[in-house]
Design a protein around this motif. Structure first.
Motif, PDB file in Angstrom:
ATOM      1  N   TRP A 401       0.849  -1.190   0.000  1.00  0.00           N
ATOM      2  CA  TRP A 401       0.000   0.000   0.000  1.00  0.00           C
ATOM      3  C   TRP A 401       0.884   1.239   0.000  1.00  0.00           C
ATOM      4  O   TRP A 401       2.109   1.142   0.105  1.00  0.00           O
ATOM      5  CB  TRP A 401      -0.934  -0.021   1.217  1.00  0.00           C
ATOM      6  N   ALA A 402       0.249   2.384  -0.135  1.00  0.00           N
ATOM      7  CA  ALA A 402       0.984   3.643  -0.198  1.00  0.00           C
ATOM      8  C   ALA A 402       1.928   3.772   0.992  1.00  0.00           C
ATOM      9  O   ALA A 402       1.533   3.587   2.140  1.00  0.00           O
ATOM     10  CB  ALA A 402       0.006   4.811  -0.227  1.00  0.00           C
ATOM     11  N   GLY A 403       3.194   4.078   0.708  1.00  0.00           N
ATOM     12  CA  GLY A 403       4.226   4.149   1.720  1.00  0.00           C
ATOM     13  C   GLY A 403       5.161   2.954   1.700  1.00  0.00           C
ATOM     14  O   GLY A 403       6.263   3.006   2.245  1.00  0.00           O
ATOM     15  N   ASP A 404       4.718   1.847   1.064  1.00  0.00           N
ATOM     16  CA  ASP A 404       5.565   0.655   0.935  1.00  0.00           C
ATOM     17  C   ASP A 404       6.530   0.746  -0.242  1.00  0.00           C
ATOM     18  O   ASP A 404       7.360  -0.150  -0.433  1.00  0.00           O
ATOM     19  CB  ASP A 404       4.708  -0.602   0.771  1.00  0.00           C
ATOM     20  N   SER A 405       6.395   1.801  -1.044  1.00  0.00           N
ATOM     21  CA  SER A 405       7.305   1.980  -2.173  1.00  0.00           C
ATOM     22  C   SER A 405       8.757   1.935  -1.725  1.00  0.00           C
ATOM     23  O   SER A 405       9.144   2.616  -0.770  1.00  0.00           O
ATOM     24  CB  SER A 405       7.059   3.324  -2.867  1.00  0.00           C
ATOM     25  N   GLY A 406       9.554   1.139  -2.437  1.00  0.00           N
ATOM     26  CA  GLY A 406      10.966   1.005  -2.120  1.00  0.00           C
ATOM     27  C   GLY A 406      11.291  -0.247  -1.343  1.00  0.00           C
ATOM     28  O   GLY A 406      12.468  -0.594  -1.184  1.00  0.00           O
ATOM     29  N   SER A 407      10.267  -0.950  -0.823  1.00  0.00           N
ATOM     30  CA  SER A 407      10.525  -2.178  -0.078  1.00  0.00           C
ATOM     31  C   SER A 407      10.926  -3.303  -1.031  1.00  0.00           C
ATOM     32  O   SER A 407      10.628  -3.273  -2.220  1.00  0.00           O
ATOM     33  CB  SER A 407       9.298  -2.584   0.744  1.00  0.00           C
ATOM     34  N   THR A 408      11.628  -4.293  -0.493  1.00  0.00           N
ATOM     35  CA  THR A 408      12.088  -5.402  -1.322  1.00  0.00           C
ATOM     36  C   THR A 408      11.040  -6.508  -1.376  1.00  0.00           C
ATOM     37  O   THR A 408      10.258  -6.695  -0.438  1.00  0.00           O
ATOM     38  CB  THR A 408      13.398  -5.997  -0.780  1.00  0.00           C
ATOM     39  N   LEU A 409      11.028  -7.236  -2.478  1.00  0.00           N
ATOM     40  CA  LEU A 409      10.243  -8.461  -2.612  1.00  0.00           C
ATOM     41  C   LEU A 409      11.233  -9.616  -2.587  1.00  0.00           C
ATOM     42  O   LEU A 409      12.198  -9.646  -3.369  1.00  0.00           O
ATOM     43  CB  LEU A 409       9.444  -8.463  -3.918  1.00  0.00           C
ATOM     44  N   ILE A 410      11.023 -10.545  -1.681  1.00  0.00           N
ATOM     45  CA  ILE A 410      11.974 -11.615  -1.394  1.00  0.00           C
ATOM     46  C   ILE A 410      11.322 -12.954  -1.692  1.00  0.00           C
ATOM     47  O   ILE A 410      10.136 -13.148  -1.401  1.00  0.00           O
ATOM     48  CB  ILE A 410      12.406 -11.548   0.092  1.00  0.00           C
ATOM     49  N   ALA A 411      12.075 -13.900  -2.245  1.00  0.00           N
ATOM     50  CA  ALA A 411      11.552 -15.236  -2.547  1.00  0.00           C
ATOM     51  C   ALA A 411      12.404 -16.295  -1.871  1.00  0.00           C
ATOM     52  O   ALA A 411      13.636 -16.171  -1.796  1.00  0.00           O
ATOM     53  CB  ALA A 411      11.526 -15.473  -4.054  1.00  0.00           C
ATOM     54  N   ASN A 412      11.742 -17.338  -1.394  1.00  0.00           N
ATOM     55  CA  ASN A 412      12.440 -18.503  -0.837  1.00  0.00           C
ATOM     56  C   ASN A 412      12.745 -19.447  -1.994  1.00  0.00           C
ATOM     57  O   ASN A 412      11.875 -20.182  -2.456  1.00  0.00           O
ATOM     58  CB  ASN A 412      11.562 -19.189   0.207  1.00  0.00           C
ATOM     59  N   ILE A 413      13.961 -19.411  -2.482  1.00  0.00           N
ATOM     60  CA  ILE A 413      14.364 -20.206  -3.640  1.00  0.00           C
ATOM     61  C   ILE A 413      15.318 -21.296  -3.167  1.00  0.00           C
ATOM     62  O   ILE A 413      16.463 -21.023  -2.807  1.00  0.00           O
ATOM     63  CB  ILE A 413      15.020 -19.328  -4.722  1.00  0.00           C
ATOM     64  N   GLY A 414      14.806 -22.504  -3.120  1.00  0.00           N
ATOM     65  CA  GLY A 414      15.624 -23.638  -2.708  1.00  0.00           C
ATOM     66  C   GLY A 414      16.124 -23.531  -1.280  1.00  0.00           C
ATOM     67  O   GLY A 414      17.211 -24.022  -0.959  1.00  0.00           O
ATOM     68  N   GLY A 415      15.333 -22.872  -0.397  1.00  0.00           N
ATOM     69  CA  GLY A 415      15.724 -22.730   0.996  1.00  0.00           C
ATOM     70  C   GLY A 415      16.534 -21.489   1.297  1.00  0.00           C
ATOM     71  O   GLY A 415      16.808 -21.208   2.468  1.00  0.00           O
ATOM     72  N   THR A 416      16.948 -20.751   0.259  1.00  0.00           N
ATOM     73  CA  THR A 416      17.685 -19.497   0.445  1.00  0.00           C
ATOM     74  C   THR A 416      16.785 -18.321   0.091  1.00  0.00           C
ATOM     75  O   THR A 416      16.189 -18.298  -0.988  1.00  0.00           O
ATOM     76  CB  THR A 416      18.949 -19.468  -0.444  1.00  0.00           C
ATOM     77  N   TRP A 417      16.673 -17.365   1.006  1.00  0.00           N
ATOM     78  CA  TRP A 417      15.902 -16.164   0.707  1.00  0.00           C
ATOM     79  C   TRP A 417      16.723 -15.261  -0.203  1.00  0.00           C
ATOM     80  O   TRP A 417      17.864 -14.903   0.118  1.00  0.00           O
ATOM     81  CB  TRP A 417      15.551 -15.426   1.999  1.00  0.00           C
ATOM     82  N   LYS A 418      16.118 -14.899  -1.343  1.00  0.00           N
ATOM     83  CA  LYS A 418      16.800 -14.065  -2.327  1.00  0.00           C
ATOM     84  C   LYS A 418      15.927 -12.871  -2.702  1.00  0.00           C
ATOM     85  O   LYS A 418      14.698 -12.984  -2.782  1.00  0.00           O
ATOM     86  CB  LYS A 418      17.144 -14.870  -3.587  1.00  0.00           C
ATOM     87  N   ILE A 419      16.566 -11.732  -2.959  1.00  0.00           N
ATOM     88  CA  ILE A 419      15.859 -10.541  -3.410  1.00  0.00           C
ATOM     89  C   ILE A 419      15.468 -10.731  -4.874  1.00  0.00           C
ATOM     90  O   ILE A 419      16.321 -10.973  -5.724  1.00  0.00           O
ATOM     91  CB  ILE A 419      16.730  -9.293  -3.284  1.00  0.00           C
ATOM     92  N   VAL A 420      14.166 -10.624  -5.181  1.00  0.00           N
ATOM     93  CA  VAL A 420      13.706 -10.761  -6.564  1.00  0.00           C
ATOM     94  C   VAL A 420      13.187  -9.448  -7.131  1.00  0.00           C
ATOM     95  O   VAL A 420      13.128  -9.281  -8.352  1.00  0.00           O
ATOM     96  CB  VAL A 420      12.621 -11.855  -6.714  1.00  0.00           C
TER      97      VAL A 420
END
Length: 507
Positions: A401-420
């Motif tokens: 929502w408004a104000g969340d701009s700039g936050s990262t989206l992270i994925a659990n890829i093979g057990g490792t959290w990675k920035i996507v």
């Protein structure tokens, strides 16, 4: 068919977007084909409505046309006729020359137009937990995530603002999110990452501007004719009045400039796929408080993962629709999402292209953004697990929502959290003070981190000891005229475009 997010699919999305009959305000995507449970009748026959319950994933791929209002569906409106024509034109579209790769097209109602998710300093003090669409606000659960607090040492997901976007230069001021601490690839210096619209007034290339009232992001002239630099402050909840102070954590270094949608329509090589900026970080504040901690500043506020996170590769991001990993994010407004124990987790929905409105010399102007990650908040992670056919899902409000701009989206890829990705926009509409109604967001949008990294010249921080930028070494050079080049080589050094000026320091 499997999800093959290839250049041919990306070309189709561009072709649809710039089709002369494509409705204004609509947007396109490639993702999961959705259907309704046999026991459910959709709110709008023949389409998928995001706030309905009983939506099923068919486990197959589909082209998608998103519309912001049910008025687009009312026959015999111009929009309704255009949508019917587009569905006919692109259903069973043979994108690869093989009969095995025919693809369907469906219409999805995601209420509210796409907007950048920065907000005024007083916006959204609580989430309103009700179904989507327009509805009365009753017994709102007031939330005040720790992301909005002054945080020392800093972590990803904290509230920030900048001189350029403060009340002195930007009407009521604004606030957004620092996504993470990363490194400048050339110098290894630690820098903060956010969206350009969080810390920059006008991010359009100078080639898109006129020379009337020239402005830039290096030397800002306030109402008292005082020149200020574009400093970054944390927390962003307190708007800076004077330069410096204990909330100052750094200074804007560079951003990814934008082309107008009109320019892209006439020249499809003018591509926007990153709303991103970086800023320097000081080691300590003016009061001696630690800003960077080498054991914790790579973490995200409110998320349980404590290790540093690498950037996902292009191949991993292209495969998100197939791998469908758990997603996580932490932002100024909606706090930490997707971590174990949260009510509604995060999942990918599709890859999309859309117009987004940005400030161009004081006027809201569309920029056509491409190759974006769309994500949602299903009510149960296990139930929303395409490509498992027949899974059923209801979608929760506010993936961002408004104000969340700039936050990262992270994925659990093979057990490792990675920035996507880097969250920057979504659907929905702000609170209406006259009716007491609000249209909750159902879809959040993020720029891919591989695009952001290559265009800003950054890399993931491993948590190792690294230098910081000396603000006294930041200088600018000028050239005559305007440009569509983001960088300039002058005396062997690389300079980044930051706007127009009448104060010359010729290269």
């Amino acid at each position: 068919m499997a999800f093959e997010y290839k250049d041919e699919i990306k070309d189709i999305l561009i072709s649809m977007s710039f089709n002369e009959i494509f409705p204004s305000g609509a947007w396109v995507g490639y993702g999961f084909e959705m259907a309704y449970s046999s026991s459910i009748t959709g709110s709008n026959p023949g389409i998928i409505t995001m706030y309905d319950e009983g939506i099923l994933s068919t486990g197959t791929a589909s082209l998608q046309i998103f519309v912001p209002s049910s008025s687009y569906l009312n026959f015999p409106s111009k929009e309704s006729a255009s949508l019917s024509t587009l569905v006919d034109q692109y259903t069973n579209y043979n994108w690869s020359g093989s009969s095995e790769n025919l693809i369907s097209t469906q219409i999805i109602l995601a209420t509210g137009e796409i907007n950048p998710f920065v907000c005024s300093a007083t916006c959204y003090f609580g989430e309103n937990p009700w179904v989507f669409g327009v509805g009365p606000i009753n017994s709102a659960t007031i939330q005040n995530p720790i992301n909005r607090q002054t945080t020392r040492a800093i972590k990803g997901g904290v509230s920030i603002t900048s001189t350029s976007k403060s009340t002195s230069f930007s009407n009521f001021g604004s606030v957004g999110t620092m996504g993470l601490v990363c490194q400048d690839s050339a110098s290894n210096a630690l820098v903060g990452l956010t969206n350009n619209h969080v810390v920059i007034r006008d991010a359009f290339y100078t080639s898109q501007r006129t020379y009337i009232n020239p402005q830039n992001e290096y030397d800002l002239v306030d109402s008292s004719n005082t020149i200020e630099s574009d400093f970054v402050y944390q927390t962003g909840e307190t708007q800076p009045v004077n330069p410096g102070g204990n909330l100052k954590i750094g200074k804007v270094l560079r951003y990814v400039p934008l082309y107008t949608s009109a320019s892209t329509a006439t020249n499809n090589t003018l591509i926007n796929n990153s709303d991103a900026a970086i800023f320097s970080l000081a080691c300590t504040s003016s009061t001696g408080a630690t800003i960077i901690d080498f054991t914790s500043s790579f973490q995200q506020v409110g998320l349980v993962y404590t290790s540093s996170m690498p950037f996902a590769s292009t191949l991993e991001i292209n495969n998100l629709l197939n791998s469908n990993p758990e997603l996580y994010s932490s932002g100024r407004t909606t706090g930490a999402k997707g971590s174990p124990g949260t009510l509604c987790p995060l999942r990918i929905f599709s890859m999309v292209n859309t117009n987004v409105g940005y400030n161009l010399q004081g006027s809201l102007t569309a920029a056509y953004m491409q190759d974006l990650i769309a994500f949602v908040k299903p009510d149960n992670s296990a139930s929303y697990s395409p490509p498992t056919s027949g899974s059923q899902v209801a979608v929760c409000p506010y993936p961002a929502w408004a104000g969340d701009s700039g936050s990262t989206l992270i994925a659990n890829i093979g057990g490792t959290w990675k920035i996507v990705g880097l969250v920057f926009a979504g659907d929905g509409a702000s609170y209406d003070q006259f009716s007491g109604y609000e249209v909750a967001s159902s879809i959040g949008l993020a720029c891919r981190i591989d695009h952001v990294a290559s265009q800003l010249g950054i890399k993931a921080w491993t948590g190792s000891i690294a230098p910081v930028v000396d603000e006294n070494t930041i200088v600018y050079k000028t050239v005559s005229g305007s440009s569509s080049n983001s960088t300039l080589i002058c005396s062997g050094s690389t300079y980044w475009q930051v706007g127009l000026t009448e104060k010359h320091n010729i290269c």
